[in-house]
Scaffold this motif. Structure first.
Motif, short mmCIF file in Angstrom:
data_model
loop_
_atom_site.label_atom_id
_atom_site.label_comp_id
_atom_site.label_asym_id
_atom_site.label_seq_id
_atom_site.Cartn_x
_atom_site.Cartn_y
_atom_site.Cartn_z
N GLU A 199 49.54 38.17 70.09
CA GLU A 199 49.07 36.98 70.75
C GLU A 199 48.08 36.29 69.84
O GLU A 199 47.46 36.88 68.92
CB GLU A 199 48.47 37.13 72.00
CG GLU A 199 48.02 36.53 72.89
CD GLU A 199 49.12 35.32 73.43
OE1 GLU A 199 49.41 34.30 72.88
OE2 GLU A 199 50.04 35.86 74.26
N GLN A 233 49.45 30.34 80.69
CA GLN A 233 48.46 30.87 79.65
C GLN A 233 47.25 31.10 80.26
O GLN A 233 47.16 31.04 81.47
CB GLN A 233 48.44 30.05 78.32
CG GLN A 233 49.63 29.62 77.89
CD GLN A 233 50.38 30.58 76.86
OE1 GLN A 233 50.21 31.78 76.99
NE2 GLN A 233 51.32 30.26 76.13
N GLN A 250 44.97 30.44 75.11
CA GLN A 250 46.25 31.26 74.70
C GLN A 250 47.12 30.19 74.37
O GLN A 250 47.57 29.23 74.81
CB GLN A 250 46.36 31.97 75.91
CG GLN A 250 47.35 33.14 75.56
CD GLN A 250 48.03 33.78 77.01
OE1 GLN A 250 47.68 33.68 77.94
NE2 GLN A 250 48.90 34.44 76.56
N GLY A 252 50.21 31.72 72.50
CA GLY A 252 51.61 32.53 72.27
C GLY A 252 51.69 32.90 70.69
O GLY A 252 51.05 32.36 69.90
N TRP A 253 52.47 33.96 70.67
CA TRP A 253 52.68 34.57 69.32
C TRP A 253 53.35 33.71 68.44
O TRP A 253 53.18 33.80 67.16
CB TRP A 253 53.43 36.17 69.56
CG TRP A 253 53.50 36.77 68.09
CD1 TRP A 253 54.70 36.84 67.47
CD2 TRP A 253 52.55 37.08 67.41
NE1 TRP A 253 54.48 37.59 66.32
CE2 TRP A 253 52.98 37.99 66.19
CE3 TRP A 253 50.89 37.25 67.25
CZ2 TRP A 253 52.40 38.39 65.27
CZ3 TRP A 253 50.34 37.73 66.36
CH2 TRP A 253 50.92 38.34 65.33
N THR A 372 47.73 39.24 78.74
CA THR A 372 48.96 38.83 78.13
C THR A 372 50.02 40.00 78.57
O THR A 372 50.31 40.81 77.67
CB THR A 372 48.71 38.83 76.79
OG1 THR A 372 48.33 39.87 76.01
CG2 THR A 372 47.69 37.75 76.03
#
Length: 518
Positions: A199, A233, A250, A252-253, A372
């Protein structure tokens, strides 16, 4: 106005002209932890040399949430008044799901504490205040533009490069306070054991008028799960001094960190959060969640302190505050060992702070998992907990947007009486309370103390404090008991307590304290 990153002066070190004598302590790194370490050692009469490869404070706000315990430590170091005056005091947190407030919490609902639950203050101010104190302290030799290029953990020898050339330093102990990317850790071939979470989060500091911020000028922590301005998010908002606001989003990866830091990408995201474009972008960073630590913090003459020893995800304010608690634990122990004390004290630093790091890592990892969710089932559980928390109090402790930093309770301490209050149990930091025209806790510092309440303490060569028993002292130390004696360590941690003045038991506890066993 933006912060003025004025450089500190570089001075030619004496080691370039002649070999320097062996120093008691060399500290590598002049961030908050390294500077606090030098000042804490000075409090115990121990001189140190602090070397840093830079000559300015850290760029960007970085650590901003300083806990009540950190402020108590700052008080010993001489910067608490500055930090509280400049910082933004807060204690209320609000948690949202979508645009709906689920619940709120008060981190310090009772009165009669010297310091607030938290103060928000940019790391560069903390470093500035500590550096100014260190430069004025005769026992601290602060050297900027001195980069360590080699270390020998057995001898304590350091190779250092400066603008004027290389030289060497030797020390009884080298303290690695050189951060999460610690060069000393790499030089010794040490690695972190831990977990990197898939994350990424964006940090953006923006300057804007206080009346145009979400929630107005109220100094609170706002955390959103799945807000409408950032669908699917999470987001976090904190107010800082100078009309600076911290926003965490946030990503996301799969987000590209370099792309996400570009102003043309960041600014539209922030506009959605604050609802307008009347702000100035001050600092941007993208970080990856990581929780990890060294297997051991002590490696012969090299001792790791702060982020060089352990890292956690930033939610919960456990990084900077945890590093200061390392300083709190190590300072008096290292001073005692340098004065001929039991080396077991150094081992007790390793034992206790590894325990604390594991607790911080566990809390941080749980928060990351809640924020997450790793699977649809976990996401469903999270959403059901949030729905329940808006209706029933029992579900609110299960909502985890980052358990906020509190000092751990060290295990394995001696003599206890469970009838006494939980707040002052052995292993905990002694709670503060009003006393006379001041406060109790500052009196319980720099040396062991016996706190005698309602009775006389035995004469065993330990300083005794016998304060008037105020309602707050009674509530936090006596409860329903008529009397008690507390043994408090130099770092203000309770090492033992009794409801009678048992001289033999108390003397044994004092001996155990100096042996690193309490």
């Amino acid at each position: 106005m933006p912060y003025d990153y004025a450089p500190f002066p570089y001075r030619r070190p004496p080691g370039l002209d002649a070999p320097e004598p062996r120093h008691p302590v060399v500290i590598v790194g002049a961030g908050p932890v390294g500077l606090a370490m030098a000042l804490e050692l000075a409090n115990h009469g121990v001189p140190s040399v602090v070397v840093d490869d830079n000559d300015v404070v850290s760029v960007g706000s970085r650590a901003i949430c300083w806990s009540k315990r950190s402020l108590e430590i700052f008080d010993r170091l001489g910067i608490a008044e500055q930090a509280v005056e400049k910082g933004v005091t807060w204690k209320v947190g609000r948690t949202f799901h979508g645009d709906r407030e689920v619940f709120n919490f008060d981190l310090l609902p009772e009165d009669a504490h010297q310091f607030p639950a938290f103060v928000n203050l940019q790391q560069y101010y903390v470093e500035q205040y500590l550096a100014e104190r260190a430069l004025a302290e005769p026992l601290v030799d602060l050297r900027f533009k001195n980069r360590v290029t080699g270390v020998d953990k057995t001898s304590g020898r350091l190779e250092i490069e400066t603008p004027d050339g290389p030289y060497a330093l030797e020390a009884e102990y080298v303290l690695a306070c050189d951060g999460a990317r610690s060069p000393l850790r790499d030089m010794l071939g040490l690695s972190f054991e831990g977990q990197t979470f898939e994350e990424r989060f964006l940090i953006a500091d923006i300057e804007m008028a206080k009346d145009s911020a979400p929630g107005g000028d109220t100094p609170e922590r706002h955390f959103w799960f799945e807000p409408t301005f950032h669908p699917g998010q999470s987001a976090l908002l904190h107010k800082q001094p100078d009309n600076i606001y911290r926003i965490d989003l946030q990503l996301g990866w799969d987000a590209d960190p370099e792309h996400e830091k570009r102003p043309e990408v960041v600014i539209p995201r922030i506009e959605k959060v604050v609802g307008h474009s009347d702000f100035r972008l001050d600092w941007v960073s993208v970080y990856t969640f990581r929780c990890a630590r060294l297997d051991r913090f002590v490696h012969d003459r090299v001792i790791f302190v702060g982020d060089s020893a352990h890292v956690v995800s930033p939610f919960g304010a456990r990084g900077g505050n945890g590093g200061l608690q390392d300083v709190d634990n190590l300072g008096w122990k290292l001073a005692a060992v340098l004065n001929g004390g039991d080396p077991g004290l150094i081992e007790s630093y390793d034992r206790e702070r590894v325990f604390a790091a594991d607790e911080n890592i566990a809390n941080s990892a749980r928060a990351t998992g809640f924020m997450t969710p790793a699977s649809p089932v976990a996401a469903m559980f999270r959403d059901e907990v949030l729905a329940l928390a808006g209706k029933t109090a029992f579900a609110r402790p299960m909502v985890n947007s980052g358990r906020l930093s509190r000092p751990c309770i060290y295990p394995g301490n001696r003599a206890d009486d469970p009838s006494l209050p939980d707040a002052s149990r052995p292993g905990a930091v002694a709670p503060d309370a009003p006393e006379g025209n001041g406060w109790l806790l500052p009196q319980l510092a720099r040396a062991p103390h016996l706190l005698a309440l309602g009775c006389a303490a035995p004469d065993i060569g330990v300083a005794v404090i016998s304060p008037e028993i105020t309602p707050e002292i009674r509530a936090r130390y006596l409860g329903e008991a008529d009397q008690a004696i507390y043994l408090v360590r130099p770092d203000q941690v309770v090492a033992g307590r009794w409801t009678s003045a048992d001289e033999t038991a108390i003397a044994e506890a004092v001996a155990a304290l100096w042996a690193g066993q309490a």
